[in-house]
Enzyme design. Structure first.
Site, PDB file in Angstrom:
ATOM      1  N   LEU A  52      -7.771 -12.449  -1.132  1.00 29.81           N
ATOM      2  CA  LEU A  52      -7.191 -11.231  -0.571  1.00 29.81           C
ATOM      3  C   LEU A  52      -6.711 -10.295  -1.673  1.00 29.81           C
ATOM      4  O   LEU A  52      -6.794  -9.078  -1.552  1.00 29.81           O
ATOM      5  CB  LEU A  52      -6.031 -11.574   0.361  1.00 29.81           C
ATOM      6  CG  LEU A  52      -5.375 -10.380   1.049  1.00 29.81           C
ATOM      7  CD1 LEU A  52      -6.252  -9.865   2.184  1.00 29.81           C
ATOM      8  CD2 LEU A  52      -3.994 -10.733   1.587  1.00 29.81           C
TER       9      LEU A  52
ATOM     10  N   HIS B 196       2.003   1.883  -3.441  1.00 33.25           N
ATOM     11  CA  HIS B 196       0.940   2.517  -4.230  1.00 33.25           C
ATOM     12  C   HIS B 196       0.891   4.024  -3.952  1.00 33.25           C
ATOM     13  O   HIS B 196       0.740   4.836  -4.875  1.00 33.25           O
ATOM     14  CB  HIS B 196      -0.416   1.890  -3.900  1.00 33.25           C
ATOM     15  CG  HIS B 196      -0.624   0.540  -4.503  1.00 33.25           C
ATOM     16  ND1 HIS B 196      -0.751   0.338  -5.854  1.00 33.25           N
ATOM     17  CD2 HIS B 196      -0.725  -0.685  -3.932  1.00 33.25           C
ATOM     18  CE1 HIS B 196      -0.926  -0.952  -6.095  1.00 33.25           C
ATOM     19  NE2 HIS B 196      -0.907  -1.588  -4.943  1.00 33.25           N
TER      20      HIS B 196
ATOM     21  N   THR C   5       0.830  -1.209   0.000  1.00 35.31           N
ATOM     22  CA  THR C   5       0.000   0.000   0.000  1.00 35.31           C
ATOM     23  C   THR C   5       0.863   1.257   0.000  1.00 35.31           C
ATOM     24  O   THR C   5       0.557   2.242  -0.686  1.00 35.31           O
ATOM     25  CB  THR C   5      -0.933  -0.002   1.224  1.00 35.31           C
ATOM     26  OG1 THR C   5      -1.773  -1.149   1.176  1.00 35.31           O
ATOM     27  CG2 THR C   5      -1.787   1.254   1.263  1.00 35.31           C
TER      28      THR C   5
ATOM     29  N   ASP D  86       3.472 -18.122  -9.401  1.00 33.23           N
ATOM     30  CA  ASP D  86       3.811 -16.735  -9.713  1.00 33.23           C
ATOM     31  C   ASP D  86       4.548 -16.736 -11.046  1.00 33.23           C
ATOM     32  O   ASP D  86       4.780 -17.807 -11.622  1.00 33.23           O
ATOM     33  CB  ASP D  86       4.676 -16.113  -8.603  1.00 33.23           C
ATOM     34  CG  ASP D  86       4.495 -14.596  -8.493  1.00 33.23           C
ATOM     35  OD1 ASP D  86       4.872 -13.901  -9.451  1.00 33.23           O
ATOM     36  OD2 ASP D  86       3.982 -14.112  -7.468  1.00 33.23           O
TER      37      ASP D  86
ATOM     38  N   CYS E 266     -15.465   1.956  14.261  1.00 30.89           N
ATOM     39  CA  CYS E 266     -16.336   2.948  14.902  1.00 30.89           C
ATOM     40  C   CYS E 266     -16.872   2.500  16.255  1.00 30.89           C
ATOM     41  O   CYS E 266     -17.141   3.319  17.129  1.00 30.89           O
ATOM     42  CB  CYS E 266     -17.486   3.303  13.964  1.00 30.89           C
ATOM     43  SG  CYS E 266     -18.749   2.003  13.768  1.00 30.89           S
TER      44      CYS E 266
END
Length: 341
Positions: free
Chosen positions: A262, A43, A40, A195, A93
């Site tokens: 995932l 990215h 992430t 892969d 939350c």
């Protein structure tokens, strides 16, 4: 304090100086020891379409870490100064139906550390105490710093009973490799990982995964035949987000097989849905980690002998962060650790 931030709406991450965050009544102040670079974060560095839609600028990034508690909010119980902790990066939350029903990882109002609120690529991080996880003394800082992605692997792999099952893992990134290692550790029969990146497949072999398949050079069905598999895989763990890999998984699943996903495929991915229907396949989406069952399982897996150390391939000081991002972006790395000490 020093921090790595997304300062501009363009490619790159920058070292900057920001104030030490204030501790709320229910928070911990954590002095960061080590952080790991996530896909992430890459990215965000690359400033791709997802990042442009998601990340407010400026933003301190990062969500994989281990550190020491140095400040405690006045309402917090159960923690002491000096506790070594990592933490759940999804801030929930507490009042939606899923949160109140104990399914906290499915909170529809989740905020991400280092995505929607300041992250851990800094000398200090403030985190709700609810999200902190104490690290046992016999787990190293390096391993504790990758608990977040390890948790993704554990949540995915342990979605189904694996004992005696044949498992296909598509995608040999660090999370895919760790998921394959978990499957092997808990008693799967044949664990096969696929892969097209030979470096990553070699890394999987170093992690003890015997059956590695470069699908650009080998036929998966030939590997299955060599293993004496006549009915297909019982469990699929889709970690790549690559449409050809998912289609190959559907082709090779046994009837009644179970798939945990995932990897994030393109929104326009097309598949042959008749294979899902007529094979009676069960497909489960995976997001993050179960709070906090996955975290306890992570610690227990390491304490019971699962060795993740080969997945960490690069270590740098925080002042060498650019080398860390270069390694991650090259595709020739496992996990990359940045030390803040």
């Amino acid at each position: 304090m020093k921090a790595l931030s997304k300062l501009k709406a363009e490619e790159g991450i920058w070292m900057t100086d920001v104030p030490v965050p204030e501790v709320g009544h229910n928070d911990l102040l954590i002095k960061i020891r080590k952080t790991a670079i996530c896909g992430t974060d890459v990215h965000i560095y690359n400033w791709d379409e997802w990042s442009q839609k998601t990340i407010p600028v400026p933003m301190v990034v990062g969500h994989e870490y281990v550190g020491e508690v140095v400040g405690i909010g006045q309402e917090v119980k159960g923690f002491r100064i000096g506790d070594r902790v990592s933490g759940e990066g999804h801030i929930t939350c507490g009042h939606c139906r899923n949160c109140r029903g104990g399914r906290t990882h499915l909170c529809r109002n989740t905020l991400g550390v280092g995505v929607n609120r300041p992250g851990c690529f800094a000398e200090y991080l403030v985190l709700p105490a609810f999200n902190a996880f104490k690290i046992p003394d016999n787990i190293s800082d390096d391993l504790a710093s990758i608990f977040d992605p390890f948790g993704n692997a554990v949540h995915t792999a342990l979605s189904f009973d694996l004992v005696g099952e044949d498992v296909l893992v598509s995608g040999a990134g660090p999370i895919g490799i760790m998921a394959a290692a978990v499957a092997k550790h808990v008693g799967a029969r044949h664990v096969v990982i696929t892969d097209v990146n030979e470096y990553r497949l070699e890394l999987a072999r170093k992690m003890g995964i015997i059956h590695t398949v470069n699908v650009a050079k080998e036929n998966l069905t030939d590997v299955m035949a060599n293993l004496g598999m006549t009915e297909g895989f019982d469990v699929g763990l889709e970690m790549s987000g690559a449409p050809p890999a998912f289609r190959a998984m559907l082709d090779t699943m046994n009837h009644g097989g179970r798939i945990a996903m995932l990897g994030i495929p393109p929104s326009d991915m097309s598949i042959d849905w008749t294979k899902v229907i007529f094979k009676g396949l069960f497909i489960k989406g995976i997001y993050g980690r179960e709070m906090f069952e996955t975290w306890y399982k992570m610690a227990a897996l390491i304490q019971s002998g699962l060795d993740l150390s080969p997945i960490i391939t690069h270590r740098f000081s925080i002042d060498e962060f650019q080398k860390g991002f270069d390694a991650m972006r090259s595709g020739q790395s496992g996990k990359v650790i940045l030390s803040w000490d």
